[in-house]
Write an enzyme that holds these catalytic residues in place. Sequence first.
Site, short mmCIF file in Angstrom:
data_model
loop_
_atom_site.label_atom_id
_atom_site.label_comp_id
_atom_site.label_asym_id
_atom_site.label_seq_id
_atom_site.Cartn_x
_atom_site.Cartn_y
_atom_site.Cartn_z
N LYS A 53 0.84 -1.21 0.00
CA LYS A 53 0.00 0.00 0.00
C LYS A 53 0.88 1.26 0.00
O LYS A 53 0.56 2.26 -0.64
CB LYS A 53 -0.93 -0.02 1.22
CG LYS A 53 -2.04 -1.07 1.11
CD LYS A 53 -2.77 -1.26 2.43
CE LYS A 53 -3.65 -2.49 2.39
NZ LYS A 53 -4.20 -2.84 3.72
N GLN A 97 -4.11 -1.59 10.15
CA GLN A 97 -3.95 -2.88 9.47
C GLN A 97 -4.42 -4.00 10.40
O GLN A 97 -3.92 -4.16 11.51
CB GLN A 97 -2.47 -3.08 9.06
CG GLN A 97 -2.22 -4.34 8.27
CD GLN A 97 -2.92 -4.34 6.90
OE1 GLN A 97 -2.90 -3.36 6.17
NE2 GLN A 97 -3.58 -5.45 6.56
N ASP A 120 -11.05 2.93 4.90
CA ASP A 120 -11.50 1.55 4.69
C ASP A 120 -13.02 1.44 4.67
O ASP A 120 -13.56 0.40 4.30
CB ASP A 120 -10.98 0.68 5.84
CG ASP A 120 -9.72 -0.07 5.45
OD1 ASP A 120 -9.52 -0.30 4.24
OD2 ASP A 120 -8.95 -0.45 6.35
#
Length: 283
Positions: A53, A97, A120
């Site tokens: 990412k 994460q 997200d």
Amino acid sequence: MSAVLLDGKMLAARREEETLQRVNALKARGIEPGLAFILVGEDPASKVYVRSKNKACERCGIRSVTCHLPEDVTQEELERELKKLADDPSVHGMLLQLPIPRHLDEAAALACIPPEKDVDGFHPVNAGNLVNGIPGIRSCTPLGIMDLIALSGVKTEGKHAVVIGRSAIVGKPAALLLLEANCTVTICHSRTVDLAKYTREADILVSAVGKAGLITGDMVKPGAVVIDAGIARVDGKVVGDVDRQSVEPIAGFLSPVPGGCGPMTIAELMVNTLNIAEAKANV
Ligand code: NAP
């Protein structure tokens, strides 16, 4: 006939190129989009995900910061770091994460990410907006799934979409996006009796389970669009839920693993970050 492969790598590269152009336009106005990753512990898969990412941020001109905390970090310390980033105006998006170590309260940690920085789309406010059809931040993997369906050129309206998996991060939001796209949606899960009965009726089949070989050719409607969001490992190799050998001759379109949903998820993460930065700058 063999299924047309839906090339997520190619589509993600295109999406990143468009993102870079928009990022450059924003930078010309003195605003640099910023994305913060919070990584806890040394889980090798999580480290690989954060690294890839970060690389995508570099390709898109997005500034990235990684806050790497030790495995034994306390809940209090984790929340302090999250709140610091939440208050930092140069950080437009934040991503914790997952998974985080078991001694930590995941829900409480995620709640420290303000909904407007929740790239997200996991925050209850963003999940609620999706349920209610209110514009807002949508989860990246479901967005990537919709991109791959669009790439097939198959119109969603009136189609029967079957989603396997009902998690809050993939299955449920993917089903809601398909509903928004005017599909008739069926959601299957581990307690579904006779899974194949449903999958055989799917014009669009999305599998988000993580079990290699779950979907075989005899479970697929001829010509269907099959999106494989699953990730599993067989003999050290990354595979999806779909048994490609038996499904490819039956399906009309198939997203491969690797090279399907994975790159699209990352590309959509970049787009979400940019959208937040643009919205803040009133673009
Ligand atoms: P999850 O929370 O473990 O959910 C898996 C879902 O599959 C659950 O709803 C479960 O049903 C269902 N399931 C399990 N066994 C089944 C079976 N035999 N038949 C039908 N349904 C079954 O996982 P997730 O976070 O949603 O992720 C799903 C997959 O997508 C994983 O492989 C994950 O690695 C992958 N993923 C990929 C990306 C990407 O970037 N490509 C991103 C996120 C996730 P119950 O609810 O009844 O338990």
